[in-house]
Write an enzyme that holds these catalytic residues in place. Structure first.
Site, PDB file in Angstrom:
ATOM      1  N   ILE A 135       0.865  -1.174   0.000  1.00 42.64           N
ATOM      2  CA  ILE A 135       0.000   0.000   0.000  1.00 42.64           C
ATOM      3  C   ILE A 135       0.905   1.228   0.000  1.00 42.64           C
ATOM      4  O   ILE A 135       2.074   1.147   0.360  1.00 42.64           O
ATOM      5  CB  ILE A 135      -0.976   0.022   1.206  1.00 42.64           C
ATOM      6  CG1 ILE A 135      -0.225  -0.090   2.535  1.00 42.64           C
ATOM      7  CG2 ILE A 135      -2.017  -1.064   1.085  1.00 42.64           C
ATOM      8  CD1 ILE A 135      -1.128  -0.068   3.766  1.00 42.64           C
ATOM      9  N   ASP A 136       0.368   2.346  -0.423  1.00 45.58           N
ATOM     10  CA  ASP A 136       1.167   3.557  -0.578  1.00 45.58           C
ATOM     11  C   ASP A 136       1.753   4.016   0.756  1.00 45.58           C
ATOM     12  O   ASP A 136       1.223   3.713   1.826  1.00 45.58           O
ATOM     13  CB  ASP A 136       0.321   4.688  -1.166  1.00 45.58           C
ATOM     14  CG  ASP A 136      -0.196   4.358  -2.556  1.00 45.58           C
ATOM     15  OD1 ASP A 136       0.475   3.584  -3.260  1.00 45.58           O
ATOM     16  OD2 ASP A 136      -1.275   4.863  -2.915  1.00 45.58           O
ATOM     17  N   LYS A 137       2.823   4.784   0.660  1.00 44.05           N
ATOM     18  CA  LYS A 137       3.513   5.305   1.849  1.00 44.05           C
ATOM     19  C   LYS A 137       2.554   5.988   2.821  1.00 44.05           C
ATOM     20  O   LYS A 137       2.562   5.716   4.020  1.00 44.05           O
ATOM     21  CB  LYS A 137       4.604   6.283   1.412  1.00 44.05           C
ATOM     22  CG  LYS A 137       5.295   7.018   2.563  1.00 44.05           C
ATOM     23  CD  LYS A 137       6.241   8.083   2.043  1.00 44.05           C
ATOM     24  CE  LYS A 137       6.817   8.917   3.168  1.00 44.05           C
ATOM     25  NZ  LYS A 137       7.668  10.023   2.665  1.00 44.05           N
ATOM     26  N   THR A 139      -0.690   5.767   2.958  1.00 48.41           N
ATOM     27  CA  THR A 139      -1.888   4.984   3.260  1.00 48.41           C
ATOM     28  C   THR A 139      -1.579   4.071   4.435  1.00 48.41           C
ATOM     29  O   THR A 139      -0.530   3.435   4.478  1.00 48.41           O
ATOM     30  CB  THR A 139      -2.318   4.137   2.043  1.00 48.41           C
ATOM     31  OG1 THR A 139      -2.645   5.006   0.956  1.00 48.41           O
ATOM     32  CG2 THR A 139      -3.537   3.281   2.377  1.00 48.41           C
ATOM     33  N   ARG A 236      -7.210   6.307  -5.073  1.00 49.91           N
ATOM     34  CA  ARG A 236      -6.957   7.745  -5.138  1.00 49.91           C
ATOM     35  C   ARG A 236      -7.265   8.295  -6.523  1.00 49.91           C
ATOM     36  O   ARG A 236      -7.887   9.352  -6.679  1.00 49.91           O
ATOM     37  CB  ARG A 236      -5.521   8.030  -4.739  1.00 49.91           C
ATOM     38  CG  ARG A 236      -5.168   7.538  -3.347  1.00 49.91           C
ATOM     39  CD  ARG A 236      -3.666   7.386  -3.128  1.00 49.91           C
ATOM     40  NE  ARG A 236      -2.982   8.671  -3.215  1.00 49.91           N
ATOM     41  CZ  ARG A 236      -1.656   8.790  -3.219  1.00 49.91           C
ATOM     42  NH1 ARG A 236      -0.890   7.707  -3.155  1.00 49.91           N
ATOM     43  NH2 ARG A 236      -1.098   9.987  -3.299  1.00 49.91           N
TER      44      ARG A 236
END
Length: 304
Positions: A135-137, A139, A236
């Protein structure tokens, strides 16, 4: 060595270290180290971290190749939700990068896992031991990690067959009038900005996001998103595409937002079949405190 090129436009301002921290999804310390080591150029010249960018500046960031010896265990606290001899489920905080990559050597979830657990799967190589998905930084939320190759293969197959349960909570701008929605829009690299993704029919992959409304506020909505595919920045990008960008998102949101915690997006629910026992595992994590506090503020505004 990877070279990233950025042309400064009207939306970019301030110190170069702060700008690159946001644009490259790296920590400010990592950016400042790259600048100190003279891997950052503005108009073909090295600059200091305090340099203030100007419109039409050409920034080049030279990311040195990652060496295997640089991926070291680090004593970083982990919120471990579940662990056995095959898998670990971790609740990742916002601000932590999942695995090392070019120019990023420390402070990642992988560094923390290597300190906590000596046995991780090797299918994804030296940079991503144990990492099945990411998952994104900015998130937060649940991630499953494989301790051995057998577990990794099983979990990867479940992801490919779309049998893994993944539910995200997102706070978005605008009041969504309908209770349910389905977004089918292919996602590819944004030709205007290589650090972003966009909905496009050129060099794109199929992407499907389902959502349902959890709670409505004066000018925002709390939604639960269910992924059918796992594209980069999918939720997003999709929420921005339909006109309801995620609150706090530094790439796809509104600049007026409080971006101190990144996007208000949390991987809340994770479910999968245990690779050895065949048991159905299901985990539900609490929203981060800052996320809950923002929801309380929005609820209080509704009472006025």
């Amino acid at each position: 060595m990877e070279i990233i090129k950025i042309i400064v436009d009207d939306s970019m301002k301030g110190r170069i270290d702060k700008l690159l921290t946001k644009e490259l999804d790296m920590s400010r310390t990592q950016i400042q180290q790259l600048i100190n080591d003279q891997f950052v150029y503005v108009n073909d010249k090295n600059v200091k971290s305090s340099y203030k960018v100007e419109k039409n500046d050409t920034i080049e960031v030279h990311l040195p190749a990652l060496k295997s010896t640089e991926i070291l265990p680090e004593a970083i606290d982990l919120d471990i939700v579940y662990e056995d001899k095959d898998v670990i489920v971790v609740n990742k905080p916002s601000g932590m990068i999942v695995h090392p990559s070019s120019g990023i050597y420390s402070g990642t979830l992988v560094n923390a896992l290597l300190y906590h657990c000596k046995d991780l799967s090797g299918i994804n190589g030296i940079m991503r031991p144990g990492i099945v998905h990411r998952i994104d930084k900015e998130t937060s939320g649940l991630l499953m990690v494989a301790k051995n190759d057998k577990a990794h293969a099983s979990l990867s197959k479940q992801l490919e067959e779309h049998t893994v349960i993944r539910r995200y909570y997102a706070l978005v701008h605008g009041v969504i009038p309908h209770d349910y929605g389905r977004i089918e829009a292919p996602i590819g690299r944004d030709p205007q900005d290589r650090q972003k993704m966009t909905c496009t029919d050129k060099n794109a992959k199929e992407a499907v996001t389902n959502f349902k409304v959890i709670e409505r506020f004066k000018d925002m909505t709390l939604v639960e998103c269910r992924l059918e595919t796992g594209r980069t920045h999918q939720i997003r990008v999709h929420m921005q595409y339909i006109g309801y960008p995620v609150y706090g998102d530094p790439k796809y949101g509104l600049r007026k937002d409080d971006q101190s915690h990144g996007q208000y997006l949390h991987a809340k629910i994770l479910g999968f079949i245990h690779p050895t026992s065949g048991e159905e595992l299901y985990f539900d994590s609490d929203l981060p405190l800052y996320f809950e506090d923002r929801l309380k503020e929005l609820r209080s505004e509704m009472e006025v």
